[in-house]
Design a protein around this motif. Sequence first.
Motif, PDB file in Angstrom:
ATOM      1  N   CYS A 131       3.763  15.578  -1.635  1.00 42.35           N
ATOM      2  CA  CYS A 131       4.125  14.198  -2.012  1.00 42.35           C
ATOM      3  C   CYS A 131       5.636  14.020  -1.877  1.00 42.35           C
ATOM      4  O   CYS A 131       6.287  13.442  -2.743  1.00 42.35           O
ATOM      5  CB  CYS A 131       3.611  13.832  -3.403  1.00 42.35           C
ATOM      6  SG  CYS A 131       4.027  14.936  -4.745  1.00 42.35           S
ATOM      7  N   ASP A 132       6.164  14.503  -0.760  1.00 45.79           N
ATOM      8  CA  ASP A 132       7.582  14.314  -0.459  1.00 45.79           C
ATOM      9  C   ASP A 132       7.833  13.050   0.355  1.00 45.79           C
ATOM     10  O   ASP A 132       8.970  12.747   0.702  1.00 45.79           O
ATOM     11  CB  ASP A 132       8.150  15.534   0.266  1.00 45.79           C
ATOM     12  CG  ASP A 132       7.417  15.857   1.573  1.00 45.79           C
ATOM     13  OD1 ASP A 132       6.207  15.603   1.651  1.00 45.79           O
ATOM     14  OD2 ASP A 132       8.065  16.384   2.500  1.00 45.79           O
ATOM     15  N   LYS A 144       5.339  10.196  -8.091  1.00 43.70           N
ATOM     16  CA  LYS A 144       5.329  11.627  -7.780  1.00 43.70           C
ATOM     17  C   LYS A 144       5.132  12.464  -9.040  1.00 43.70           C
ATOM     18  O   LYS A 144       4.477  13.524  -8.994  1.00 43.70           O
ATOM     19  CB  LYS A 144       6.631  12.004  -7.072  1.00 43.70           C
ATOM     20  CG  LYS A 144       6.778  11.371  -5.681  1.00 43.70           C
ATOM     21  CD  LYS A 144       8.205  11.494  -5.173  1.00 43.70           C
ATOM     22  CE  LYS A 144       8.421  10.702  -3.892  1.00 43.70           C
ATOM     23  NZ  LYS A 144       7.948  11.396  -2.702  1.00 43.70           N
ATOM     24  N   THR A 188       2.096  15.026  -9.544  1.00 37.26           N
ATOM     25  CA  THR A 188       2.374  16.403  -9.961  1.00 37.26           C
ATOM     26  C   THR A 188       1.595  16.769 -11.213  1.00 37.26           C
ATOM     27  O   THR A 188       0.960  17.825 -11.284  1.00 37.26           O
ATOM     28  CB  THR A 188       3.880  16.587 -10.204  1.00 37.26           C
ATOM     29  OG1 THR A 188       4.591  16.304  -8.987  1.00 37.26           O
ATOM     30  CG2 THR A 188       4.199  18.005 -10.650  1.00 37.26           C
ATOM     31  N   LEU A 246       7.813  18.416  -2.956  1.00 38.56           N
ATOM     32  CA  LEU A 246       8.501  17.219  -3.441  1.00 38.56           C
ATOM     33  C   LEU A 246       9.814  17.020  -2.686  1.00 38.56           C
ATOM     34  O   LEU A 246      10.317  17.930  -2.029  1.00 38.56           O
ATOM     35  CB  LEU A 246       8.793  17.337  -4.940  1.00 38.56           C
ATOM     36  CG  LEU A 246       7.575  17.373  -5.869  1.00 38.56           C
ATOM     37  CD1 LEU A 246       7.976  17.822  -7.265  1.00 38.56           C
ATOM     38  CD2 LEU A 246       6.903  16.009  -5.921  1.00 38.56           C
ATOM     39  N   ALA A 289      12.279  12.931  -6.700  1.00 41.69           N
ATOM     40  CA  ALA A 289      11.412  13.764  -7.538  1.00 41.69           C
ATOM     41  C   ALA A 289      12.113  14.885  -8.287  1.00 41.69           C
ATOM     42  O   ALA A 289      11.834  15.121  -9.467  1.00 41.69           O
ATOM     43  CB  ALA A 289      10.297  14.355  -6.676  1.00 41.69           C
TER      44      ALA A 289
END
Length: 302
Positions: A27-28, A56, A60, A72, A77
């Motif tokens: 989820c970067d 994010k 997580t 991330l 994040a």
Amino acid sequence: MTKMTTAELRGYQQICGKDGAMVAIACDQRGGMRTLLASDPDEQAKITNDMLGDTKADITRYLASAASCVLLDPLCAVPRIVDEGVLNRDTALLIGLDASGFDLSPEGYRLSRLVPGIDARRVRSLGGTGGKIMVYLRADKPEANEHNIAILRQCIADFGQEDLLLVVEFLTYQLDGESPEDYAAKTPWLVEEGTRISLECGAKVLKLPYPGTPQACANISKMAGEVPWAVLSAGVNHATFLGQVEIAMQNGASGVIAGRSLWKDCISLDRDIQRERLKTIAVPRLREIQAVIGHYRQKAAA
């Protein structure tokens, strides 16, 4: 092939589960995540980095906590997800080095970019288990790759000097004027040859697009040797990705680093809705992927 050092191997073990397979939640994304959260460009522009950080954080907390690792970015994040205690102590952390988007050369080739100020030492200071670099490659166009290969070599050398794990990712892309059919036909070869370029640059762990066929997966595994590779989801639907994971694992892959296929229809600016969808939709999808990976890990160990 370049083997991992003891420190890099320890980092790799931490991004893997108990069965030794990579199961990392990506989820970067930044620009791509904004387009999922709002369809109108004006509304997208109102989504701040802090708002993306909230999304994010939920991914997580509710999804990545059920995996072995989360990927991330250092703009939205981290360090907040570490400092605020969101990240589970048993979940490893990869930090992305690549900036969102790309520049274009006069010929229309994609030129990768780095987030300013993010190198191996900074990744370590942010609490990262390791880093991840993504570059664009078109193996059939050597002139398209010079800039991006230079970035790749720079990052590999930097992380090598710091003795810190680096996951190398590349993406192929369709050129202007290239038909979808021609591009699709070239994709297995482009992924195989992009893998070769990454290995020649010194990559020790790979995150790869699904190359399109079982034979291409097998070719990559043979080429990579002891270098492990994970398949990325590229935002395809969950059922499609599940099939790709099965084929990849059958043919030598070491796991997944997956994002949008798991959570793209779960995120929302309404955090209550987002959390509920992550728990009831995204986590069950993850469990299905873990079951497929676990099955083939057991077969390989038998």
